[in-house]
Design an enzyme around this catalytic site. Structure first.
Site, PDB file in Angstrom:
ATOM      1  N   GLU A 201      -6.555   5.131   7.856  1.00 27.36           N
ATOM      2  CA  GLU A 201      -6.364   6.543   7.494  1.00 27.36           C
ATOM      3  C   GLU A 201      -7.635   7.108   6.855  1.00 27.36           C
ATOM      4  O   GLU A 201      -7.972   8.276   7.042  1.00 27.36           O
ATOM      5  CB  GLU A 201      -5.143   6.674   6.567  1.00 27.36           C
ATOM      6  CG  GLU A 201      -3.853   6.468   7.354  1.00 27.36           C
ATOM      7  CD  GLU A 201      -2.719   5.810   6.582  1.00 27.36           C
ATOM      8  OE1 GLU A 201      -2.745   5.809   5.344  1.00 27.36           O
ATOM      9  OE2 GLU A 201      -1.804   5.279   7.256  1.00 27.36           O
TER      10      GLU A 201
ATOM     11  N   GLY B  80       3.061  -0.826   4.240  1.00 28.51           N
ATOM     12  CA  GLY B  80       3.175   0.572   3.830  1.00 28.51           C
ATOM     13  C   GLY B  80       4.625   0.922   3.553  1.00 28.51           C
ATOM     14  O   GLY B  80       5.186   0.586   2.514  1.00 28.51           O
ATOM     15  N   GLY B  81       5.272   1.576   4.510  1.00 28.86           N
ATOM     16  CA  GLY B  81       6.613   2.130   4.326  1.00 28.86           C
ATOM     17  C   GLY B  81       7.627   1.174   3.721  1.00 28.86           C
ATOM     18  O   GLY B  81       8.370   1.543   2.807  1.00 28.86           O
TER      19      GLY B  81
ATOM     20  N   GLU C 170      -5.086  -4.416  10.875  1.00 24.11           N
ATOM     21  CA  GLU C 170      -4.018  -3.433  11.038  1.00 24.11           C
ATOM     22  C   GLU C 170      -4.262  -2.648  12.328  1.00 24.11           C
ATOM     23  O   GLU C 170      -5.053  -1.693  12.325  1.00 24.11           O
ATOM     24  CB  GLU C 170      -4.006  -2.441   9.868  1.00 24.11           C
ATOM     25  CG  GLU C 170      -3.763  -3.063   8.518  1.00 24.11           C
ATOM     26  CD  GLU C 170      -3.222  -2.045   7.524  1.00 24.11           C
ATOM     27  OE1 GLU C 170      -2.092  -2.226   7.071  1.00 24.11           O
ATOM     28  OE2 GLU C 170      -3.911  -1.048   7.228  1.00 24.11           O
TER      29      GLU C 170
ATOM     30  N   ASN D  29       0.871  -1.170   0.000  1.00 20.50           N
ATOM     31  CA  ASN D  29       0.000   0.000   0.000  1.00 20.50           C
ATOM     32  C   ASN D  29       0.910   1.223   0.000  1.00 20.50           C
ATOM     33  O   ASN D  29       1.480   1.575   1.029  1.00 20.50           O
ATOM     34  CB  ASN D  29      -0.891  -0.009   1.252  1.00 20.50           C
ATOM     35  CG  ASN D  29      -1.716   1.269   1.367  1.00 20.50           C
ATOM     36  OD1 ASN D  29      -1.782   2.066   0.425  1.00 20.50           O
ATOM     37  ND2 ASN D  29      -2.343   1.484   2.511  1.00 20.50           N
ATOM     38  N   TRP D  30       1.025   1.840  -1.183  1.00 19.31           N
ATOM     39  CA  TRP D  30       1.955   2.963  -1.308  1.00 19.31           C
ATOM     40  C   TRP D  30       1.387   4.253  -0.719  1.00 19.31           C
ATOM     41  O   TRP D  30       2.086   5.267  -0.674  1.00 19.31           O
ATOM     42  CB  TRP D  30       2.325   3.179  -2.778  1.00 19.31           C
ATOM     43  CG  TRP D  30       3.284   2.153  -3.311  1.00 19.31           C
ATOM     44  CD1 TRP D  30       3.975   1.215  -2.595  1.00 19.31           C
ATOM     45  CD2 TRP D  30       3.673   1.981  -4.677  1.00 19.31           C
ATOM     46  NE1 TRP D  30       4.772   0.476  -3.430  1.00 19.31           N
ATOM     47  CE2 TRP D  30       4.608   0.915  -4.711  1.00 19.31           C
ATOM     48  CE3 TRP D  30       3.322   2.612  -5.878  1.00 19.31           C
ATOM     49  CZ2 TRP D  30       5.194   0.477  -5.899  1.00 19.31           C
ATOM     50  CZ3 TRP D  30       3.899   2.174  -7.060  1.00 19.31           C
ATOM     51  CH2 TRP D  30       4.825   1.120  -7.063  1.00 19.31           C
ATOM     52  N   LYS D  31       0.127   4.258  -0.351  1.00 20.41           N
ATOM     53  CA  LYS D  31      -0.494   5.481   0.184  1.00 20.41           C
ATOM     54  C   LYS D  31      -0.233   6.633  -0.806  1.00 20.41           C
ATOM     55  O   LYS D  31      -0.236   6.395  -2.003  1.00 20.41           O
ATOM     56  CB  LYS D  31       0.015   5.753   1.598  1.00 20.41           C
ATOM     57  CG  LYS D  31      -0.115   4.490   2.482  1.00 20.41           C
ATOM     58  CD  LYS D  31       0.150   4.720   3.929  1.00 20.41           C
ATOM     59  CE  LYS D  31      -0.007   3.390   4.685  1.00 20.41           C
ATOM     60  NZ  LYS D  31       0.096   3.522   6.124  1.00 20.41           N
TER      61      LYS D  31
ATOM     62  N   SER E 193       3.801  -1.762  10.364  1.00 21.35           N
ATOM     63  CA  SER E 193       5.257  -1.850  10.564  1.00 21.35           C
ATOM     64  C   SER E 193       5.833  -3.224  10.232  1.00 21.35           C
ATOM     65  O   SER E 193       6.742  -3.702  10.912  1.00 21.35           O
ATOM     66  CB  SER E 193       5.638  -1.408  11.984  1.00 21.35           C
ATOM     67  OG  SER E 193       5.289  -0.049  12.173  1.00 21.35           O
TER      68      SER E 193
ATOM     69  N   HIS F 250      -9.346   1.536   5.119  1.00 16.19           N
ATOM     70  CA  HIS F 250      -8.053   1.737   5.777  1.00 16.19           C
ATOM     71  C   HIS F 250      -8.232   2.712   6.945  1.00 16.19           C
ATOM     72  O   HIS F 250      -9.027   3.640   6.863  1.00 16.19           O
ATOM     73  CB  HIS F 250      -7.034   2.282   4.770  1.00 16.19           C
ATOM     74  CG  HIS F 250      -5.637   2.236   5.312  1.00 16.19           C
ATOM     75  ND1 HIS F 250      -5.147   3.207   6.150  1.00 16.19           N
ATOM     76  CD2 HIS F 250      -4.654   1.308   5.183  1.00 16.19           C
ATOM     77  CE1 HIS F 250      -3.904   2.880   6.498  1.00 16.19           C
ATOM     78  NE2 HIS F 250      -3.585   1.727   5.915  1.00 16.19           N
TER      79      HIS F 250
END
Ligand code: 13P
Length: 262
Positions: free
Chosen positions: A106, A243-244, A176, A10-12, A222, A104
């Site tokens: 966010e 993500g990151g 998540e 998930n590159w956001k 994470s 999500h």
């Protein structure tokens, strides 16, 4: 019951078309010949979907390009019309999108998406035969306040309201914990396994034990190359939503490799 693990990037709000191209070319060259026993999904920003579709569908199948599925990070619950800034499920289909991340944390926290909105999006996605990656998870305050099971039960029950057993078979759940997202604090494998087993029990209550045994539940929050193996070894964890650490092709690949190693 063997469930094929699913690893989704998930590159956001990261990577426009040119960075998408750099990532995919690098990832495909590293992945060549590996034949990983997992489903691999990339969810770029909307504007990078055409580039991703071109890269994955025009490239040489010998490069395993077709093994990578495309996801969107969100969709509208409506078909078309006066919804400024929104993207419909049929628009997504034009770019070979197969999955869509829905709910999500966010989207819930920053854009006010409710369980009812999320439910409408899940049902709309299924109408277009898109596979939802349905995100759930508790905040730290909810966990510390002893609300973990109540929160997950509400999110699962309301999010899947009026979703048929058949449609459920094309849904992936992503657990998540909000406190683990982007913080570097991962849930321990015990915490993650416990939450996943509870979510699977909720699915069993709603749809029966067959559906519960089949549904894939990803962990997100994470996930890194150095914790993927331990998390993925848990019996109820069937892949990761990353993500990151999925912004870098080498690190995304290492997560998949470490998370699928016997
Ligand atoms: P991080 O992997 O950066 O913690 O993000 C997790 C996430 O939100 C994936 O959807």
């Amino acid at each position: 019951m063997s469930r094929k693990p699913i690893f989704a990037a998930n590159w956001k709000m990261n990577k426009g078309a040119s960075e998408t191209e750099d990532f995919v070319k690098s990832f495909l060259s590293k992945q060549q010949g590996l034949n990983l026993p997992a489903e691999i999904v990339i969810a770029p920003p909307f504007v990078s979907l055409p580039k991703l579709a071109d890269l994955l569908h025009d490239s040489n199948p010998g490069q395993n390009a077709h093994a990578i599925q495309i996801a969107a990070q969100n969709c509208s619950q409506y078909d078309s019309g006066a919804y400024t800034g929104e993207i419909s499920v049929l628009m997504l289909r034009e770019f070979f999108v197969h999955y869509v991340i829905i709910g999500h944390s966010e989207r819930r926290a920053i854009y006010g998406e409710t369980d009812a909105t999320i439910n409408a999006k899940i049902r709309k996605a299924r109408e277009a035969n898109l596979k939802p990656i349905f995100c759930i998870g508790e905040t730290l305050a909810e966990r510390e306040g002893g609300m973990l099971e109540t929160v997950l039960r509400t999110q699962v029950t309301d999010g899947l309201k009026d979703v048929s057993e058949k449609d459920l078979s094309d849904i992936v759940i992503a657990y998540e914990p909000v406190w683990a997202i982007g913080t570097g604090v991962t849930a321990t494998s015990e915490q993650a396994q416990e939450a996943h087993a509870f979510v699977r029990s909720l699915i069993a209550d709603l749809y029966g034990s067959d559906s519960a045994a089949k549904i894939r539940i990803q962990y997100g929050g994470s996930v890194k190359p150095n914790n993927a193996a331990e998390l993925m070894a848990c019996p109820d964890i069937d892949g990761a939503l990353i993500g990151g650490a999925a912004l870098d092709p080498q690190s995304f690949l290492e997560i998949i490799r470490n998370g699928t190693a016997e």
